[in-house]
Design a protein around this motif. Sequence first.
Motif, PDB file in Angstrom:
ATOM      1  N   ALA B  22       0.834  -1.201   0.000  1.00 22.78           N
ATOM      2  CA  ALA B  22       0.000   0.000   0.000  1.00 22.78           C
ATOM      3  C   ALA B  22       0.869   1.252   0.000  1.00 22.78           C
ATOM      4  CB  ALA B  22      -0.931  -0.007   1.197  1.00 22.78           C
ATOM      5  N   VAL B  23       1.965   1.250   0.795  1.00 21.37           N
ATOM      6  CA  VAL B  23       2.845   2.433   0.820  1.00 21.37           C
ATOM      7  C   VAL B  23       3.458   2.638  -0.556  1.00 21.37           C
ATOM      8  CG1 VAL B  23       4.805   3.548   1.920  1.00 21.37           C
ATOM      9  CG2 VAL B  23       3.431   1.980   3.217  1.00 21.37           C
ATOM     10  N   ILE B  24       3.893   1.532  -1.187  1.00 28.11           N
ATOM     11  CA  ILE B  24       4.509   1.654  -2.505  1.00 28.11           C
ATOM     12  C   ILE B  24       3.498   2.219  -3.498  1.00 28.11           C
ATOM     13  CG2 ILE B  24       5.510   0.351  -4.419  1.00 28.11           C
ATOM     14  CD1 ILE B  24       6.652  -1.587  -2.365  1.00 28.11           C
ATOM     15  N   ALA B  25       2.245   1.757  -3.392  1.00 29.31           N
ATOM     16  CA  ALA B  25       1.246   2.135  -4.391  1.00 29.31           C
ATOM     17  C   ALA B  25       0.644   3.510  -4.137  1.00 29.31           C
ATOM     18  CB  ALA B  25       0.135   1.088  -4.429  1.00 29.31           C
ATOM     19  N   LEU B  26       0.791   4.029  -2.911  1.00 25.92           N
ATOM     20  CA  LEU B  26       0.091   5.263  -2.546  1.00 25.92           C
ATOM     21  C   LEU B  26       0.487   6.440  -3.439  1.00 25.92           C
ATOM     22  CD1 LEU B  26      -2.032   5.519  -0.444  1.00 25.92           C
ATOM     23  CD2 LEU B  26      -0.343   6.319   1.177  1.00 25.92           C
ATOM     24  N   GLY B  27       1.784   6.584  -3.717  1.00 25.06           N
ATOM     25  CA  GLY B  27       2.235   7.691  -4.559  1.00 25.06           C
ATOM     26  C   GLY B  27       1.671   7.583  -5.964  1.00 25.06           C
ATOM     27  N   LEU B  28       1.693   6.365  -6.481  1.00 24.63           N
ATOM     28  CA  LEU B  28       1.168   6.114  -7.829  1.00 24.63           C
ATOM     29  C   LEU B  28      -0.316   6.451  -7.875  1.00 24.63           C
ATOM     30  CD1 LEU B  28       2.193   4.799 -10.489  1.00 24.63           C
ATOM     31  CD2 LEU B  28       1.227   2.678  -9.670  1.00 24.63           C
ATOM     32  N   SER B  29      -1.013   6.046  -6.822  1.00 27.15           N
ATOM     33  CA  SER B  29      -2.454   6.266  -6.741  1.00 27.15           C
ATOM     34  C   SER B  29      -2.769   7.758  -6.671  1.00 27.15           C
ATOM     35  CB  SER B  29      -2.980   5.542  -5.505  1.00 27.15           C
ATOM     36  OG  SER B  29      -4.342   5.740  -5.358  1.00 27.15           O
ATOM     37  N   LEU B  30      -1.973   8.498  -5.875  1.00 27.59           N
ATOM     38  CA  LEU B  30      -2.192   9.942  -5.732  1.00 27.59           C
ATOM     39  C   LEU B  30      -2.010  10.640  -7.079  1.00 27.59           C
ATOM     40  CD1 LEU B  30      -2.583  12.343  -3.715  1.00 27.59           C
ATOM     41  CD2 LEU B  30      -0.106  12.520  -3.684  1.00 27.59           C
ATOM     42  N   VAL B  31      -0.895  10.329  -7.763  1.00 31.39           N
ATOM     43  CA  VAL B  31      -0.624  10.963  -9.053  1.00 31.39           C
ATOM     44  C   VAL B  31      -1.715  10.603 -10.046  1.00 31.39           C
ATOM     45  CG1 VAL B  31       0.933  10.957 -11.036  1.00 31.39           C
ATOM     46  CG2 VAL B  31       1.843  11.162  -8.745  1.00 31.39           C
ATOM     47  N   PHE B  32      -2.144   9.360 -10.009  1.00 26.78           N
ATOM     48  CA  PHE B  32      -3.202   8.980 -10.943  1.00 26.78           C
ATOM     49  C   PHE B  32      -4.495   9.715 -10.633  1.00 26.78           C
ATOM     50  CE2 PHE B  32      -6.760   6.859 -12.622  1.00 26.78           C
ATOM     51  CZ  PHE B  32      -6.370   6.700 -13.925  1.00 26.78           C
ATOM     52  N   VAL B  46      10.791   4.574  -6.361  1.00 22.51           N
ATOM     53  CA  VAL B  46      10.813   3.853  -5.083  1.00 22.51           C
ATOM     54  C   VAL B  46      12.205   3.280  -4.843  1.00 22.51           C
ATOM     55  CG1 VAL B  46       9.931   1.820  -3.871  1.00 22.51           C
ATOM     56  CG2 VAL B  46       8.351   3.322  -5.079  1.00 22.51           C
ATOM     57  N   ILE B  47      12.767   2.672  -5.904  1.00 20.86           N
ATOM     58  CA  ILE B  47      14.104   2.088  -5.777  1.00 20.86           C
ATOM     59  C   ILE B  47      15.150   3.172  -5.521  1.00 20.86           C
ATOM     60  CG2 ILE B  47      15.862   0.710  -6.987  1.00 20.86           C
ATOM     61  CD1 ILE B  47      13.451  -0.880  -6.057  1.00 20.86           C
ATOM     62  N   LEU B  48      14.918   4.384  -6.058  1.00 20.87           N
ATOM     63  CA  LEU B  48      15.820   5.502  -5.767  1.00 20.87           C
ATOM     64  C   LEU B  48      15.839   5.761  -4.264  1.00 20.87           C
ATOM     65  CD1 LEU B  48      17.649   7.745  -6.855  1.00 20.87           C
ATOM     66  CD2 LEU B  48      15.643   9.185  -7.118  1.00 20.87           C
ATOM     67  N   GLY B  49      14.656   5.679  -3.625  1.00 19.81           N
ATOM     68  CA  GLY B  49      14.579   5.820  -2.177  1.00 19.81           C
ATOM     69  C   GLY B  49      15.383   4.735  -1.470  1.00 19.81           C
ATOM     70  N   ALA B 201       8.098  11.840  -2.723  1.00 17.10           N
ATOM     71  CA  ALA B 201       8.561  11.784  -1.330  1.00 17.10           C
ATOM     72  C   ALA B 201       8.009  10.520  -0.657  1.00 17.10           C
ATOM     73  CB  ALA B 201       8.117  13.029  -0.578  1.00 17.10           C
ATOM     74  N   MET B 202       6.754  10.177  -0.971  1.00 18.53           N
ATOM     75  CA  MET B 202       6.193   8.936  -0.415  1.00 18.53           C
ATOM     76  C   MET B 202       6.898   7.716  -1.000  1.00 18.53           C
ATOM     77  SD  MET B 202       2.195   9.508   0.315  1.00 18.53           S
ATOM     78  CE  MET B 202       1.706   9.746  -1.336  1.00 18.53           C
ATOM     79  N   ALA B 203       7.325   7.836  -2.260  1.00 18.50           N
ATOM     80  CA  ALA B 203       8.106   6.752  -2.864  1.00 18.50           C
ATOM     81  C   ALA B 203       9.412   6.564  -2.105  1.00 18.50           C
ATOM     82  CB  ALA B 203       8.375   7.046  -4.341  1.00 18.50           C
ATOM     83  N   ALA B 204       9.994   7.669  -1.618  1.00 19.01           N
ATOM     84  CA  ALA B 204      11.241   7.569  -0.843  1.00 19.01           C
ATOM     85  C   ALA B 204      11.004   6.781   0.437  1.00 19.01           C
ATOM     86  CB  ALA B 204      11.763   8.962  -0.518  1.00 19.01           C
ATOM     87  N   GLY B 207      10.527   3.259  -0.460  1.00 18.38           N
ATOM     88  CA  GLY B 207      11.796   2.661  -0.872  1.00 18.38           C
ATOM     89  C   GLY B 207      12.611   2.191   0.313  1.00 18.38           C
ATOM     90  N   VAL B 208      12.692   3.011   1.363  1.00 20.19           N
ATOM     91  CA  VAL B 208      13.493   2.628   2.531  1.00 20.19           C
ATOM     92  C   VAL B 208      12.908   1.373   3.185  1.00 20.19           C
ATOM     93  CG1 VAL B 208      14.077   3.309   4.886  1.00 20.19           C
ATOM     94  CG2 VAL B 208      14.478   4.878   2.996  1.00 20.19           C
ATOM     95  N   PHE B 209      11.570   1.339   3.341  1.00 12.05           N
ATOM     96  CA  PHE B 209      10.986   0.167   3.990  1.00 12.05           C
ATOM     97  C   PHE B 209      11.041  -1.067   3.090  1.00 12.05           C
ATOM     98  CE2 PHE B 209       9.605   3.553   6.672  1.00 12.05           C
ATOM     99  CZ  PHE B 209       9.764   3.002   7.922  1.00 12.05           C
ATOM    100  N   LEU B 210      10.985  -0.832   1.790  1.00 16.05           N
ATOM    101  CA  LEU B 210      11.169  -1.946   0.855  1.00 16.05           C
ATOM    102  C   LEU B 210      12.576  -2.520   1.008  1.00 16.05           C
ATOM    103  CD1 LEU B 210       9.965  -2.244  -2.673  1.00 16.05           C
ATOM    104  CD2 LEU B 210      12.383  -2.477  -2.382  1.00 16.05           C
ATOM    105  N   GLY B 211      13.558  -1.603   1.112  1.00 20.75           N
ATOM    106  CA  GLY B 211      14.947  -2.040   1.255  1.00 20.75           C
ATOM    107  C   GLY B 211      15.177  -2.807   2.544  1.00 20.75           C
ATOM    108  N   LEU B 212      14.432  -2.439   3.599  1.00 18.45           N
ATOM    109  CA  LEU B 212      14.564  -3.165   4.868  1.00 18.45           C
ATOM    110  C   LEU B 212      13.966  -4.558   4.766  1.00 18.45           C
ATOM    111  CD1 LEU B 212      13.574  -0.340   7.386  1.00 18.45           C
ATOM    112  CD2 LEU B 212      15.814  -1.393   7.175  1.00 18.45           C
ATOM    113  N   THR B 213      12.955  -4.712   3.885  1.00 17.15           N
ATOM    114  CA  THR B 213      12.220  -5.981   3.816  1.00 17.15           C
ATOM    115  C   THR B 213      12.810  -6.933   2.787  1.00 17.15           C
ATOM    116  OG1 THR B 213      10.315  -4.554   4.176  1.00 17.15           O
ATOM    117  CG2 THR B 213       9.874  -6.882   3.806  1.00 17.15           C
TER     118      THR B 213
END
Lengths: 332, 288
Positions: B22-32, B46-49, B201-204, B207-213
């Motif tokens: 959901a966090v990953i998708a939230l930015g995409l959803s907002l822009v859409f 996201v990966i940049l984050g 910014a939400m992608a960032a 990205g960090v939590f994705l990197g932790l997981t």
Amino acid sequence: MAVRENMKITIPQLRGGLAPFIAVIVVLALFPIIGVPRAWFLYLLLFFLYLTMANMWNLLAGYSGLISLCPAAFVGLAGYTMTVMTWLGLPYYAGIIPGGIVAALFAMLISIPVFRLKGIYFAIGTLVVPEILKFVFLLWKPVGGPLDGKGRGYTVLGVTEVSHSQVYWFALAIVIASIFLMRYILRSKLGRGLAAIRDNDSTAASCGINVFNLKLYSFVIAAFVTGIAGTIFYIYQGFIEPASAFGIQWLITIMLATIIGGEGTEEGPIVGTIIVVFLYFLLARYAEISLIIQGIILVAIMLLAPQGIMGSLRKTRTYRSLLQLAASSLKE
Amino acid sequence: MTILADLSMPLVMGILLGGLYAVIALGLSLVFGVVKEINIAHGDLVILGSYFGYVAMTIIGIDPILSLIIGGPLLFGFGFVIQKYLLNRAFKISMDATLIIAFGISIILQNTYQLIWTPFPRGLTTSYALKSFSAGPIRFPLVYLLNFIVAIVVMLFLREFLRRTYLGIAIRAAAQDRKAAHLMGINTDRVYSFTFAIAVAMAAIAGVFLGLTFPFTPISGLPFLIIALGVIVLGGLGSIAGTFVGGIAFGLAQTLGGYFFGVAAQMLVAYVMVLAVLAVIPRGIFGR
């Protein structure tokens, strides 16, 4: 007759008969016999195959209003069909047409979910498709035998003795077929219906055009031809594996070629593919930045000349007067 | 009872994983929802984050989550520039143009990461990344719970931001009717740039939590973009609550698919579910 007259205005045609075209084909077909350098073969082979796919992508994106992001699905499926058939003991050329047919059947199958989506939603739906197929072919082994290479890769059996010139002629045949097919489709009832849909689909529908069917026809035709080009590529490569067969690279190349040249123009993909293949070999030495440069070109073209090279050329007065000059000189 | 006990593991894991999605998708959803463009480069942002967190951890030596204090604003600015100078201009050409330009940005980003950080998989291995906690008979990784909490916090924050601040209201107005908002004196181009910047910014954060997981590579953007697309398509495009529900649905499909058909098939099950849902309800669960 009146319709015919109108069409000549809306679809600029380079008249002058088929003679120059046939001459070019004969020269290209004779290349393997004359004995041109090996590197040229590769350039031309890739040019033919990419042009075929770009033509079909142009048919969808430029003429049918379908931004399809799944050409890799057709390429990969057709490639796998052909490869699996060689494993079943059939010769490689027996797999070319079935490869296209499987791709076309698959296009019909995925049209059930994705054709319910419009515009940009359609693009998303189609983007998911090659990813799904990649997973399917990573898991599923269609035929037995030892693994070759990484992932679930297969070598294409019985192509070691196939000469480069044979593959070259196959590719030449499909590219010519795709160019004529485009010319034919655009001047047929299907093409005119598609143009009407692209410009305004509700108006087209109220004029009695079956929007769904026409889009489905062009999608299936594109899948078939793209699939055939895919099988020829894998006959040349002699090896197939899921990650590259269903990879995003196909889409990047095809899209770049069509957009640079000019989406929605017949000659656009030809110009675009020449540039893309040229770039490909020019940048081969700098492999690591090659894709970055391609990305920058894509963004720049889209911002500066959204109609592509041919689309922008068409707008300029010089090009139009040149065309008129050519037309009038031929009439005399 | 044993089946229930067995199932509780994939069920809980699926819901927690859904938080990350959901966090990953939230930015995409907002822009859409606001700009009406599909940002194909979202996965790569996201990966940049993730890479920013990696750099902060390995070179500067600060915790990746703390690094968001710098990384968040930095990516916010980056997003603002992309939307202002590239996508806002493309928007005026055609819808296809934004799609294709975002695709171009995606290619550029992916290959830049490859150039800088090599194709080897990286991960944000902090001291707490490998810790786990037990709830009843089963043990869960701590980061999964962390992801879920972050998802709720980010979502509530975004919701309140859109409701209470001037910019938030302007964003909602532009989302509802671009022309009317423009006539009311809202600079829609600026609003779009801010929206995109917030999404990046939400992608960032994602990205960090994705990197932790999970470990990530320069080309991880595409799979996560497709997951995010699946999530927002499931939930209904452009709805915050829908994105959250879609994330959980996707997470559950993945873990339950893994439970019933084996780990190798888990993503396949999730993707097929997205296509199946599209075929039945093309506008998603919360779609308007």
